[in-house]
Write an enzyme that holds these catalytic residues in place. Structure first.
Site, PDB file in Angstrom:
ATOM      1  N   LEU A 116       3.881   5.905   8.546  1.00 13.30           N
ATOM      2  CA  LEU A 116       2.784   6.842   9.319  1.00 13.30           C
ATOM      3  C   LEU A 116       1.712   6.122   9.663  1.00 13.30           C
ATOM      4  O   LEU A 116       1.140   6.215  10.719  1.00 13.30           O
ATOM      5  CB  LEU A 116       2.537   7.834   8.161  1.00 13.30           C
ATOM      6  CG  LEU A 116       1.573   8.938   8.716  1.00 13.30           C
ATOM      7  CD1 LEU A 116       2.048   9.536   9.883  1.00 13.30           C
ATOM      8  CD2 LEU A 116       1.186   9.937   7.524  1.00 13.30           C
ATOM      9  N   ASP A 153      -5.977  -5.255   0.009  1.00 10.75           N
ATOM     10  CA  ASP A 153      -5.693  -4.427  -0.903  1.00 10.75           C
ATOM     11  C   ASP A 153      -7.093  -3.450  -0.855  1.00 10.75           C
ATOM     12  O   ASP A 153      -8.075  -3.836  -1.118  1.00 10.75           O
ATOM     13  CB  ASP A 153      -5.630  -5.274  -2.144  1.00 10.75           C
ATOM     14  CG  ASP A 153      -5.285  -4.286  -3.382  1.00 10.75           C
ATOM     15  OD1 ASP A 153      -5.337  -2.889  -3.222  1.00 10.75           O
ATOM     16  OD2 ASP A 153      -4.693  -4.583  -4.732  1.00 10.75           O
ATOM     17  N   TYR A 184       1.126  11.582  -8.368  1.00  6.13           N
ATOM     18  CA  TYR A 184       0.937  11.670  -6.825  1.00  6.13           C
ATOM     19  C   TYR A 184       0.310  13.008  -6.466  1.00  6.13           C
ATOM     20  O   TYR A 184      -0.797  13.145  -5.616  1.00  6.13           O
ATOM     21  CB  TYR A 184       2.165  11.436  -6.426  1.00  6.13           C
ATOM     22  CG  TYR A 184       2.244  11.686  -4.875  1.00  6.13           C
ATOM     23  CD1 TYR A 184       1.798  10.324  -3.862  1.00  6.13           C
ATOM     24  CD2 TYR A 184       2.543  12.755  -4.048  1.00  6.13           C
ATOM     25  CE1 TYR A 184       1.823  10.510  -2.397  1.00  6.13           C
ATOM     26  CE2 TYR A 184       2.582  12.832  -2.543  1.00  6.13           C
ATOM     27  CZ  TYR A 184       2.344  11.789  -1.934  1.00  6.13           C
ATOM     28  OH  TYR A 184       2.309  11.540  -0.548  1.00  6.13           O
ATOM     29  N   LYS A 231      -3.267  13.669  -4.609  1.00  6.37           N
ATOM     30  CA  LYS A 231      -3.554  14.342  -3.437  1.00  6.37           C
ATOM     31  C   LYS A 231      -4.216  15.479  -3.225  1.00  6.37           C
ATOM     32  O   LYS A 231      -5.246  15.822  -2.433  1.00  6.37           O
ATOM     33  CB  LYS A 231      -1.991  14.549  -2.925  1.00  6.37           C
ATOM     34  CG  LYS A 231      -1.333  13.292  -2.294  1.00  6.37           C
ATOM     35  CD  LYS A 231      -2.124  12.502  -1.327  1.00  6.37           C
ATOM     36  CE  LYS A 231      -1.203  11.130  -0.976  1.00  6.37           C
ATOM     37  NZ  LYS A 231      -1.918  10.511   0.132  1.00  6.37           N
ATOM     38  N   ILE A 248       7.889  13.673   5.502  1.00 11.52           N
ATOM     39  CA  ILE A 248       8.198  12.902   6.711  1.00 11.52           C
ATOM     40  C   ILE A 248       9.128  11.946   6.369  1.00 11.52           C
ATOM     41  O   ILE A 248       9.079  11.340   5.383  1.00 11.52           O
ATOM     42  CB  ILE A 248       6.887  11.884   7.235  1.00 11.52           C
ATOM     43  CG1 ILE A 248       5.609  12.701   7.070  1.00 11.52           C
ATOM     44  CG2 ILE A 248       6.945  11.612   8.435  1.00 11.52           C
ATOM     45  CD1 ILE A 248       4.281  12.005   7.032  1.00 11.52           C
ATOM     46  N   THR A 279       9.957   8.237   6.061  1.00  9.40           N
ATOM     47  CA  THR A 279       9.467   7.267   6.065  1.00  9.40           C
ATOM     48  C   THR A 279      10.038   6.218   4.819  1.00  9.40           C
ATOM     49  O   THR A 279      10.812   6.775   4.193  1.00  9.40           O
ATOM     50  CB  THR A 279       7.848   7.019   6.141  1.00  9.40           C
ATOM     51  OG1 THR A 279       7.761   7.477   4.455  1.00  9.40           O
ATOM     52  CG2 THR A 279       7.406   7.998   6.853  1.00  9.40           C
TER      53      THR A 279
HETATM   54  N1  LIG Z   1       6.318  10.188   3.862  1.00  3.86           N
HETATM   55  C1  LIG Z   1       6.048  11.684   3.307  1.00  3.86           C
HETATM   56  O1  LIG Z   1       6.784  12.409   3.308  1.00  3.86           O
HETATM   57  C2  LIG Z   1       4.646  11.958   3.326  1.00  3.86           C
HETATM   58  C3  LIG Z   1       4.344  13.276   3.022  1.00  3.86           C
HETATM   59  C4  LIG Z   1       2.948  13.510   3.156  1.00  3.86           C
HETATM   60  C5  LIG Z   1       1.919  12.461   2.793  1.00  3.86           C
HETATM   61  N2  LIG Z   1       2.219  11.356   2.862  1.00  3.86           N
HETATM   62  C6  LIG Z   1       1.338  10.553   2.887  1.00  3.86           C
HETATM   63  O2  LIG Z   1       1.112   9.411   4.031  1.00  3.86           O
HETATM   64  C7  LIG Z   1       0.656   8.184   3.797  1.00  3.86           C
HETATM   65  C8  LIG Z   1       1.599   7.152   4.426  1.00  3.86           C
HETATM   66  O3  LIG Z   1       2.748   7.367   3.749  1.00  3.86           O
HETATM   67  P1  LIG Z   1       4.131   6.844   4.483  1.00  3.86           P
HETATM   68  O4  LIG Z   1       5.223   7.741   4.158  1.00  3.86           O
HETATM   69  O5  LIG Z   1       4.030   5.866   5.679  1.00  3.86           O
HETATM   70  O6  LIG Z   1       4.587   5.615   3.042  1.00  3.86           O
HETATM   71  P2  LIG Z   1       4.762   4.089   3.252  1.00  3.86           P
HETATM   72  O7  LIG Z   1       5.108   3.729   1.968  1.00  3.86           O
HETATM   73  O8  LIG Z   1       5.749   3.657   4.217  1.00  3.86           O
HETATM   74  O9  LIG Z   1       3.336   3.452   3.562  1.00  3.86           O
HETATM   75  C9  LIG Z   1       2.170   3.413   2.836  1.00  3.86           C
HETATM   76  C10 LIG Z   1       1.271   2.124   3.172  1.00  3.86           C
HETATM   77  O10 LIG Z   1       0.485   2.043   2.218  1.00  3.86           O
HETATM   78  C11 LIG Z   1       0.286   0.781   2.068  1.00  3.86           C
HETATM   79  N3  LIG Z   1      -0.450   0.377   0.834  1.00  3.86           N
HETATM   80  C12 LIG Z   1       0.009   0.856  -0.612  1.00  3.86           C
HETATM   81  N4  LIG Z   1      -0.878   0.317  -1.387  1.00  3.86           N
HETATM   82  C13 LIG Z   1      -1.855  -0.178  -0.659  1.00  3.86           C
HETATM   83  C14 LIG Z   1      -2.952  -0.874  -1.224  1.00  3.86           C
HETATM   84  N5  LIG Z   1      -3.482  -0.963  -2.596  1.00  3.86           N
HETATM   85  N6  LIG Z   1      -3.845  -1.491  -0.427  1.00  3.86           N
HETATM   86  C15 LIG Z   1      -3.364  -1.317   1.258  1.00  3.86           C
HETATM   87  N7  LIG Z   1      -2.205  -0.883   1.504  1.00  3.86           N
HETATM   88  C16 LIG Z   1      -1.529  -0.393   0.556  1.00  3.86           C
HETATM   89  C17 LIG Z   1       1.806   0.015   1.869  1.00  3.86           C
HETATM   90  O11 LIG Z   1       1.910  -1.241   1.844  1.00  3.86           O
HETATM   91  C18 LIG Z   1       2.347   0.700   2.973  1.00  3.86           C
HETATM   92  O12 LIG Z   1       2.487   0.222   4.092  1.00  3.86           O
HETATM   93  C19 LIG Z   1       0.580   8.130   2.479  1.00  3.86           C
HETATM   94  O13 LIG Z   1      -0.686   8.394   1.942  1.00  3.86           O
HETATM   95  C20 LIG Z   1       1.468   9.254   1.650  1.00  3.86           C
HETATM   96  O14 LIG Z   1       1.087   9.860   0.411  1.00  3.86           O
HETATM   97  C21 LIG Z   1       3.583  10.778   3.298  1.00  3.86           C
END
Ligand SMILES: NC(=O)c1ccc[n+]([C@@H]2O[C@H](COP(=O)([O-])OP(=O)(O)OC[C@H]3O[C@@H](n4cnc5c(N)ncnc54)[C@H](O)[C@@H]3O)[C@@H](O)[C@H]2O)c1
Length: 292
Positions: free
Chosen positions: A47, A96, A195, A199, A228, A230
């Site tokens: 995302l 980080d 988690y 949130k 989503i 991903t």
């Molecule tokens: N995918 C879903 O269904 C969904 C639904 C609701 C909310 N979200 C939220 O959307 C956001 C993105 O999720 P996504 O699906 O793209 O997941 P993803 O795992 O593909 O992306 C998350 C990113 O965060 C980075 N990350 C993790 N720990 C980190 C740290 N300590 N420092 C810097 N970067 C760090 C990871 O390297 C990764 O690139 C998240 O906050 C997730 O909770 C996702």
């Protein structure tokens, strides 16, 4: 004191609201991010990197932070193409978000560069997050803490540093936390107590920071996605393939979300069109939470 578009010598009370709001502009400009830079965490993939593309497409510059050494190649190629065809720029930093010194130093460097380009930092999309599926009864404390450390404390740290940069320059801005529908509901079929807790905390942090930072002209809202496709959800589906049927049962539009579904909502929250919106949560979940 809220930085205002009325002059210091004029009392805001004497000026009609329509002249005080940055939203008093043609509608197409209300979604523009020109003349500003937006910090995006978790922008190495998923995302976050799609939202970095959206920021560039809306005319802004992007400062991309992620713990990954390099961003996903396919999406970064898109970013490179946009950069070549426009005046927008994206920079990628491995960082980080739980490490205070690294975050402070990275953002300070990014802010200087943004100011030199005449596009100061005026926004944040806090998207970095981690997910873990474990039964609560067996959850190791350190694992639970790690989720809160990244999703809550790390998100707070980047928001605080971004807010300080904006406040110190007297610049109005917008902070968007990517929360989740899991901050409001506990998903059936997946046991993710840490988690979900994190949130809900992000949604409450949104309201708390909105209360404190409105006086600096900094708006704080959250965007709560539903499912989503991903890497994050692919991993859950790999561990438990039966989840697909369960998730589709709540998909009122007959599909799960794509990262692109969040481009317009995120840009809306960052740009002047949402100038009167702070402390709110925008849920975009394909209708999932509307039905039981
Ligand atoms: N995918 C879903 O269904 C969904 C639904 C609701 C909310 N979200 C939220 O959307 C956001 C993105 O999720 P996504 O699906 O793209 O997941 P993803 O795992 O593909 O992306 C998350 C990113 O965060 C980075 N990350 C993790 N720990 C980190 C740290 N300590 N420092 C810097 N970067 C760090 C990871 O390297 C990764 O690139 C998240 O906050 C997730 O909770 C996702």
């Amino acid at each position: 004191m809220v930085p205002s578009i009325v002059s210091d010598t004029t009392l805001a009370a004497d000026v009609p609201e329509s002249q005080q709001t940055p939203a008093n502009a043609p509608t197409n400009l209300l979604f523009s991010l020109s003349q500003r830079t937006v910090v995006i965490t978790g922008a190495g993939r998923g995302l976050g990197i799609t939202l970095a593309v959206a920021v560039l497409e809306a005319g802004g510059d992007a400062v991309c932070l992620d713990i990954l050494p390099a961003p996903s190649e396919a999406e970064w190629n898109v970013i490179t193409k946009i950069q070549k065809a426009s005046n927008s720029q994206a920079r990628y930093y491995q960082c980080d978000i739980t490490k205070e010194d690294a975050v402070t130093q990275t953002l300070s460097e990014a802010a200087s560069e943004a100011a030199n380009r005449g596009k100061p930092i005026r926004g944040l999309i806090s998207c970095a997050g981690v997910q873990q599926m474990i039964d609560a009864i067996d959850y190791p404390l350190n694992g639970f803490r790690r989720i809160l450390e990244v999703n809550v404390a790390g998100s707070f740290l980047v928001a605080r540093e971004t807010a300080r940069l904006m406040r110190d320059q007297g610049i109005q801005g917008s902070i968007v936390f990517i929360a989740s529908m899991s901050g409001q509901i506990a998903n059936r079929g997946i046991h993710c107590s840490a988690y979900n807790t994190s949130k809900a905390a992000v949604q409450q942090m949104t309201r708390s920071l909105a209360v404190e930072w409105g006086e600096y002209g900094i708006r704080v809202n959250s965007l709560s996605p539903g499912y989503i496709r991903t890497a994050m959800t692919d991993q859950l589906l790999e561990e438990k393939p039966e989840l697909d049927k369960l998730w589709m049962a709540g998909a009122l539009l007959g599909r799960l979300g794509a990262p692109e579904d969040f481009k317009a909502p995120a840009i809306f929250l960052l740009a002047d069109g949402s100038s009167f919106m702070t402390g709110a949560d925008l849920r975009v979940d394909g209708g999932h939470c509307a039905s039981a």
